[in-house]
Design a protein around this motif. Structure first.
Motif, PDB file in Angstrom:
ATOM      1  N   GLY A  62      -9.008  16.216  50.751  1.00 34.19           N
ATOM      2  CA  GLY A  62      -9.385  16.079  49.348  1.00 34.19           C
ATOM      3  C   GLY A  62      -8.770  14.851  48.710  1.00 34.19           C
ATOM      4  O   GLY A  62      -9.443  14.109  47.976  1.00 34.19           O
ATOM      5  N   LEU A  63      -7.509  14.585  48.973  1.00 36.58           N
ATOM      6  CA  LEU A  63      -6.857  13.389  48.421  1.00 36.58           C
ATOM      7  C   LEU A  63      -7.427  12.115  49.022  1.00 36.58           C
ATOM      8  O   LEU A  63      -7.492  11.079  48.351  1.00 36.58           O
ATOM      9  N   SER A  64      -7.837  12.189  50.290  1.00 35.64           N
ATOM     10  CA  SER A  64      -8.473  11.021  50.907  1.00 35.64           C
ATOM     11  C   SER A  64      -9.778  10.690  50.210  1.00 35.64           C
ATOM     12  O   SER A  64     -10.177   9.516  50.132  1.00 35.64           O
ATOM     13  N   GLY A  65     -10.425  11.692  49.684  1.00 38.58           N
ATOM     14  CA  GLY A  65     -11.664  11.458  48.955  1.00 38.58           C
ATOM     15  C   GLY A  65     -11.450  10.743  47.639  1.00 38.58           C
ATOM     16  O   GLY A  65     -12.402  10.200  47.062  1.00 38.58           O
ATOM     17  N   THR A  66     -10.221  10.715  47.138  1.00 39.84           N
ATOM     18  CA  THR A  66      -9.913  10.017  45.893  1.00 39.84           C
ATOM     19  C   THR A  66      -9.432   8.597  46.148  1.00 39.84           C
ATOM     20  O   THR A  66      -9.007   7.909  45.217  1.00 39.84           O
ATOM     21  N   SER A  67      -9.472   8.155  47.421  1.00 40.02           N
ATOM     22  CA  SER A  67      -9.020   6.811  47.823  1.00 40.02           C
ATOM     23  C   SER A  67      -7.528   6.609  47.585  1.00 40.02           C
ATOM     24  O   SER A  67      -7.065   5.492  47.362  1.00 40.02           O
ATOM     25  N   ALA A  68      -6.759   7.698  47.605  1.00 38.53           N
ATOM     26  CA  ALA A  68      -5.307   7.584  47.462  1.00 38.53           C
ATOM     27  C   ALA A  68      -4.710   7.000  48.735  1.00 38.53           C
ATOM     28  O   ALA A  68      -5.232   7.227  49.832  1.00 38.53           O
ATOM     29  N   PRO A  69      -3.612   6.221  48.632  1.00 34.13           N
ATOM     30  CA  PRO A  69      -2.988   5.651  49.831  1.00 34.13           C
ATOM     31  C   PRO A  69      -2.370   6.731  50.708  1.00 34.13           C
ATOM     32  O   PRO A  69      -2.059   7.837  50.241  1.00 34.13           O
ATOM     33  N   SER A  70      -2.177   6.382  51.974  1.00 33.01           N
ATOM     34  CA  SER A  70      -1.644   7.349  52.932  1.00 33.01           C
ATOM     35  C   SER A  70      -0.271   7.864  52.526  1.00 33.01           C
ATOM     36  O   SER A  70       0.055   9.033  52.757  1.00 33.01           O
ATOM     37  N   SER A  71       0.541   6.983  51.903  1.00 36.44           N
ATOM     38  CA  SER A  71       1.891   7.397  51.515  1.00 36.44           C
ATOM     39  C   SER A  71       1.854   8.510  50.469  1.00 36.44           C
ATOM     40  O   SER A  71       2.640   9.465  50.538  1.00 36.44           O
ATOM     41  N   ILE A  72       0.929   8.404  49.519  1.00 37.59           N
ATOM     42  CA  ILE A  72       0.792   9.444  48.495  1.00 37.59           C
ATOM     43  C   ILE A  72       0.291  10.742  49.116  1.00 37.59           C
ATOM     44  O   ILE A  72       0.788  11.840  48.810  1.00 37.59           O
ATOM     45  N   ILE A  73      -0.692  10.631  50.007  1.00 36.52           N
ATOM     46  CA  ILE A  73      -1.246  11.817  50.671  1.00 36.52           C
ATOM     47  C   ILE A  73      -0.169  12.503  51.511  1.00 36.52           C
ATOM     48  O   ILE A  73      -0.047  13.736  51.505  1.00 36.52           O
ATOM     49  N   LEU A  74       0.632  11.698  52.209  1.00 40.50           N
ATOM     50  CA  LEU A  74       1.696  12.250  53.035  1.00 40.50           C
ATOM     51  C   LEU A  74       2.742  12.963  52.184  1.00 40.50           C
ATOM     52  O   LEU A  74       3.192  14.070  52.522  1.00 40.50           O
ATOM     53  N   THR A  75       3.123  12.325  51.064  1.00 33.96           N
ATOM     54  CA  THR A  75       4.113  12.935  50.175  1.00 33.96           C
ATOM     55  C   THR A  75       3.603  14.253  49.611  1.00 33.96           C
ATOM     56  O   THR A  75       4.321  15.268  49.600  1.00 33.96           O
ATOM     57  N   ALA A  76       2.348  14.238  49.140  1.00 32.69           N
ATOM     58  CA  ALA A  76       1.757  15.457  48.588  1.00 32.69           C
ATOM     59  C   ALA A  76       1.624  16.534  49.664  1.00 32.69           C
ATOM     60  O   ALA A  76       1.863  17.727  49.415  1.00 32.69           O
ATOM     61  N   GLY A  77       1.272  16.098  50.862  1.00 29.90           N
ATOM     62  CA  GLY A  77       1.109  17.061  51.943  1.00 29.90           C
ATOM     63  C   GLY A  77       2.425  17.715  52.338  1.00 29.90           C
ATOM     64  O   GLY A  77       2.485  18.927  52.544  1.00 29.90           O
ATOM     65  N   ILE A  78       3.490  16.920  52.417  1.00 28.88           N
ATOM     66  CA  ILE A  78       4.796  17.478  52.762  1.00 28.88           C
ATOM     67  C   ILE A  78       5.277  18.443  51.676  1.00 28.88           C
ATOM     68  O   ILE A  78       5.852  19.505  51.966  1.00 28.88           O
ATOM     69  N   ALA A  79       5.039  18.064  50.429  1.00 32.99           N
ATOM     70  CA  ALA A  79       5.419  18.955  49.325  1.00 32.99           C
ATOM     71  C   ALA A  79       4.656  20.273  49.408  1.00 32.99           C
ATOM     72  O   ALA A  79       5.227  21.351  49.169  1.00 32.99           O
ATOM     73  N   GLU A  80       3.385  20.191  49.752  1.00 31.59           N
ATOM     74  CA  GLU A  80       2.582  21.408  49.869  1.00 31.59           C
ATOM     75  C   GLU A  80       3.064  22.269  51.035  1.00 31.59           C
ATOM     76  O   GLU A  80       3.137  23.498  50.914  1.00 31.59           O
ATOM     77  N   VAL A  81       3.424  21.630  52.153  1.00 33.92           N
ATOM     78  CA  VAL A  81       3.907  22.382  53.305  1.00 33.92           C
ATOM     79  C   VAL A  81       5.196  23.114  52.956  1.00 33.92           C
ATOM     80  O   VAL A  81       5.374  24.294  53.303  1.00 33.92           O
ATOM     81  N   ALA A  82       6.096  22.427  52.245  1.00 34.35           N
ATOM     82  CA  ALA A  82       7.354  23.063  51.841  1.00 34.35           C
ATOM     83  C   ALA A  82       7.097  24.239  50.906  1.00 34.35           C
ATOM     84  O   ALA A  82       7.643  25.341  51.095  1.00 34.35           O
ATOM     85  N   ALA A  83       6.261  24.017  49.904  1.00 31.00           N
ATOM     86  CA  ALA A  83       5.962  25.089  48.950  1.00 31.00           C
ATOM     87  C   ALA A  83       5.208  26.233  49.629  1.00 31.00           C
ATOM     88  O   ALA A  83       5.483  27.413  49.381  1.00 31.00           O
ATOM     89  N   GLY A  84       4.268  25.882  50.488  1.00 32.51           N
ATOM     90  CA  GLY A  84       3.492  26.906  51.175  1.00 32.51           C
ATOM     91  C   GLY A  84       4.342  27.740  52.119  1.00 32.51           C
ATOM     92  O   GLY A  84       4.163  28.957  52.210  1.00 32.51           O
ATOM     93  N   ALA A  85       5.279  27.103  52.820  1.00 30.67           N
ATOM     94  CA  ALA A  85       6.153  27.833  53.729  1.00 30.67           C
ATOM     95  C   ALA A  85       7.024  28.825  52.970  1.00 30.67           C
ATOM     96  O   ALA A  85       7.211  29.968  53.396  1.00 30.67           O
ATOM     97  N   ILE A  86       7.557  28.382  51.817  1.00 35.32           N
ATOM     98  CA  ILE A  86       8.386  29.277  51.003  1.00 35.32           C
ATOM     99  C   ILE A  86       7.551  30.444  50.478  1.00 35.32           C
ATOM    100  O   ILE A  86       7.967  31.610  50.529  1.00 35.32           O
ATOM    101  N   SER A  87       6.353  30.129  49.973  1.00 34.69           N
ATOM    102  CA  SER A  87       5.497  31.162  49.413  1.00 34.69           C
ATOM    103  C   SER A  87       5.041  32.161  50.478  1.00 34.69           C
ATOM    104  O   SER A  87       5.103  33.379  50.277  1.00 34.69           O
ATOM    105  N   MET A  88       4.603  31.640  51.619  1.00 40.16           N
ATOM    106  CA  MET A  88       4.142  32.525  52.688  1.00 40.16           C
ATOM    107  C   MET A  88       5.285  33.360  53.252  1.00 40.16           C
ATOM    108  O   MET A  88       5.130  34.554  53.530  1.00 40.16           O
ATOM    109  N   GLY A  89       6.456  32.731  53.422  1.00 38.10           N
ATOM    110  CA  GLY A  89       7.609  33.461  53.930  1.00 38.10           C
ATOM    111  C   GLY A  89       8.034  34.571  52.985  1.00 38.10           C
ATOM    112  O   GLY A  89       8.347  35.688  53.411  1.00 38.10           O
TER     113      GLY A  89
END
Length: 258
Positions: A62-89
């Motif tokens: 979805g972020l790639s569809g907004t033409s965001a740079p890879s660094s922003i997508i990576l940062t957002a993705g890592i943040a989501e993984v951290a939040a998702g792991a805490i929430s799922m756990g």
């Protein structure tokens, strides 16, 4: 003479019982059943990895569809993984804790019923055994034997009347850690291309290939462990992941165009 005969009979019966027990033990030692007993752990791993592969994958697409740079997508993705792991756990911990609390409540209630209304509980044993085709003259000795052993009686009622298995003491914590770690492992897979490829569109295409491959492999393994057809499970898992990422990408493009 009768007494001596009675003693002889008793000794013979005792010896026969000991021989039967010994033979049973030998048979059990020779016959080893290979049943799969790690169902709860596999369920937690499946839950964590499947969401970990799908959600960050869809977010990155979805972020790639907004033409965001890879660094922003990576940062957002890592943040989501951290939040998702805490929430799922946390969700896994609360679910396992709720199961344990439910078991203890039912255990206490069943203990009280065995003490206060033992005849009714004994009748329930007979009713349960009759469902397996046993007749009263066959299950009455079993009922009487259980009544003499309160702990075995309680365990029987919990398992066969209520269908509840005693939870492991550390089940809640183990479930939380398993789901969280599985989510992290799955979530890093679609994000790896964004670490090495600076162009978001190229990274997205690589991520699609890597993630779909991972989904196929994971779906095949999931089907193997859950008893489903591995190929069918692999295709279904990959299709769901692809559908989620396509929906996220299309939504991002739609919002960007508006």
């Amino acid at each position: 003479m009768v007494l001596e005969e009675g003693r002889a009979v008793t000794k013979t019966t005792s010896a026969a019982a000991m021989g039967s027990t010994s033979a049973t033990e030998k048979l059990l030692q020779k016959h080893q059943e290979n049943h799969f007993t790690a169902g709860q752990v596999v369920r937690d791993v499946i839950m964590g990895v499947s969401d970990g592969l799908t959600v960050p994958f869809a977010l990155a697409a979805g972020l790639s569809g907004t033409s965001a740079p890879s660094s922003i997508i990576l940062t957002a993705g890592i943040a989501e993984v951290a939040a998702g792991a805490i929430s799922m756990g946390l969700g896994g911990y609360l679910a396992a804790k709720r199961e344990a609390d439910h078991y203890m409540r039912e255990l206490k209630r069943e203990q009280e019923e065995i003490i206060t209304v033992p005849d009714a509980e004994a009748a329930e044993i007979g009713d349960i055994l009759s469902q397996y085709g046993l007749q009263p003259h066959e299950y009455n000795p079993m009922v009487n034997a259980l009544r003499k052993n309160p702990q075995a009686w309680l365990d029987f009622m919990m398992k066969f009347e209520l269908g509840l298995e005693k939870p492991e003491p550390r089940r809640a914590l183990q479930s939380a850690l398993t789901i969280a770690l599985a989510y992290i492992v799955g979530g890093l897979v679609p994000l790896l291309p964004y670490v090495f490829i600076t162009t978001a569109e190229k990274a997205m295409l690589t991520s699609i290939g890597v993630t779909l491959t991972a989904l196929l492999i994971f779906g095949c393994l999931k089907g193997h462990f859950t008893g489903n057809r591995p190929l069918q499970s692999a295709i279904q898992t990959a299709f769901i992941g692809a559908l989620a990422s396509a929906a996220a990408y299309a939504m991002a493009k739609l919002v960007q165009g508006a």
